[in-house]
Design an enzyme around this catalytic site. Structure first.
Site, PDB file in Angstrom:
ATOM      1  CG  ASP A   8      -4.854  -3.017  -9.121  1.00  0.00           C
ATOM      2  OD1 ASP A   8      -4.287  -1.938  -9.383  1.00  0.00           O
ATOM      3  OD2 ASP A   8      -5.330  -3.741 -10.003  1.00  0.00           O
ATOM      4  CG  ASP A  50      -8.868  -2.195 -11.495  1.00  0.00           C
ATOM      5  OD1 ASP A  50      -7.811  -2.167 -12.150  1.00  0.00           O
ATOM      6  OD2 ASP A  50      -9.596  -3.201 -11.424  1.00  0.00           O
ATOM      7  CG  HIS A  52     -13.093  -0.270 -13.375  1.00  0.00           C
ATOM      8  ND1 HIS A  52     -12.168  -0.420 -14.396  1.00  0.00           N
ATOM      9  CD2 HIS A  52     -12.939  -1.358 -12.586  1.00  0.00           C
ATOM     10  CE1 HIS A  52     -11.501  -1.550 -14.210  1.00  0.00           C
ATOM     11  NE2 HIS A  52     -11.936  -2.131 -13.124  1.00  0.00           N
ATOM     12  CB  SER A  58     -13.992  -5.385 -16.641  1.00  0.00           C
ATOM     13  OG  SER A  58     -14.245  -4.520 -15.553  1.00  0.00           O
ATOM     14  CG  HIS A  69     -14.060  -4.389  -9.695  1.00  0.00           C
ATOM     15  ND1 HIS A  69     -14.598  -4.987 -10.821  1.00  0.00           N
ATOM     16  CD2 HIS A  69     -12.767  -4.114  -9.999  1.00  0.00           C
ATOM     17  CE1 HIS A  69     -13.660  -5.081 -11.751  1.00  0.00           C
ATOM     18  NE2 HIS A  69     -12.534  -4.558 -11.282  1.00  0.00           N
ATOM     19  CE  LYS A  92      -4.249  -1.847 -12.577  1.00  0.00           C
ATOM     20  NZ  LYS A  92      -5.416  -2.698 -12.617  1.00  0.00           N
ATOM     21  CD  GLU A  99     -10.315  -5.057 -17.645  1.00  0.00           C
ATOM     22  OE1 GLU A  99      -9.803  -4.062 -17.079  1.00  0.00           O
ATOM     23  OE2 GLU A  99     -11.257  -5.675 -17.159  1.00  0.00           O
ATOM     24  CB  ALA A 127      -5.536 -10.892  -7.748  1.00  0.00           C
ATOM     25  CB  CYS A 131      -3.770  -6.330 -11.456  1.00  0.00           C
ATOM     26  SG  CYS A 131      -5.423  -6.135 -12.181  1.00  0.00           S
TER      27      CYS A 131
END
Length: 181
Positions: A8, A50, A52, A58, A69, A92, A99, A127, A131
């Site tokens: 990420d 990510d 999204h 989320s 984000h 993902k 999520e 982080a 993740c």
């Protein structure tokens, strides 16, 4: 066979981004050095992201804990480390109602690694307590030998990061410095 998994490293997780990890940008040069090292070793390079949809579960407006984000096809979702052309990108959390913190959750990452004969995975990115932790735990569950490169990860909160590292060590992850490669 081994793989470097970059977790990420996206614009929205860097300082100034929608969900910034403090000093997340400080590990970019280290990760880019790792990419070169692992490339020379003939290793597989994987980057999770990510990805999204605009209405992801989320997000705060849907009752989730996070601000919007890493929305698909936006600047915030861009990977900020330079990757080789043959790097594998794993998207993902790309379904509105699901999520996913781990790079293995809802993806074909385990299949890709197994098909290529990967036995060891080396993790870096952000982080640590979210993740990176989830990806490391799932890698262990999938039977991979896990190495967490502690000088190439960043967390949001120092205490939570320490707790995550302790848990990962207890579960069987090897916590090493990239100088030990």
């Amino acid at each position: 066979m081994e793989a470097l998994i970059i977790v990420d490293m996206q614009r929205d997780f860097m300082p100034g981004g929608a969900l910034a990890v403090p000093e997340g940008d400080k590990i970019i040069p280290k990760i880019e050095d790792l990419v070169k090292t692992f490339k020379k070793r003939g290793s597989l390079i994987v980057a999770t992201r990510d990805w999204h949809p605009p209405n992801h579960v989320s997000f705060k407006e849907r009752g989730g804990p996070w601000p919007r984000h890493c929305v698909q096809n936006t600047e915030g979702a861009e990977i900020v480390v330079e990757l080789p052309e043959d790097a594998i990108i794993i998207s993902k959390a790309d379904e509105p109602d699901k999520e996913a913190y781990s790079g293995f959750e809802g993806t074909n990452l385990a299949e890709i690694l197994n098909e290529r004969g990967v036995k060891k995975v080396y993790l870096c990115g952000v982080a640590t307590e979210y993740c990176v932790r989830a990806t490391a735990l799932d890698a262990l569950k999938e039977g991979f030998e896990v190495y967490l490169l502690q000088d190439a990860i960043k967390g949001i909160n120092a205490e939570d990061e320490k707790r995550a590292l302790r848990e990962l060590r207890e579960r069987g992850a090897n916590i090493i410095d990239s100088t030990e490669l």
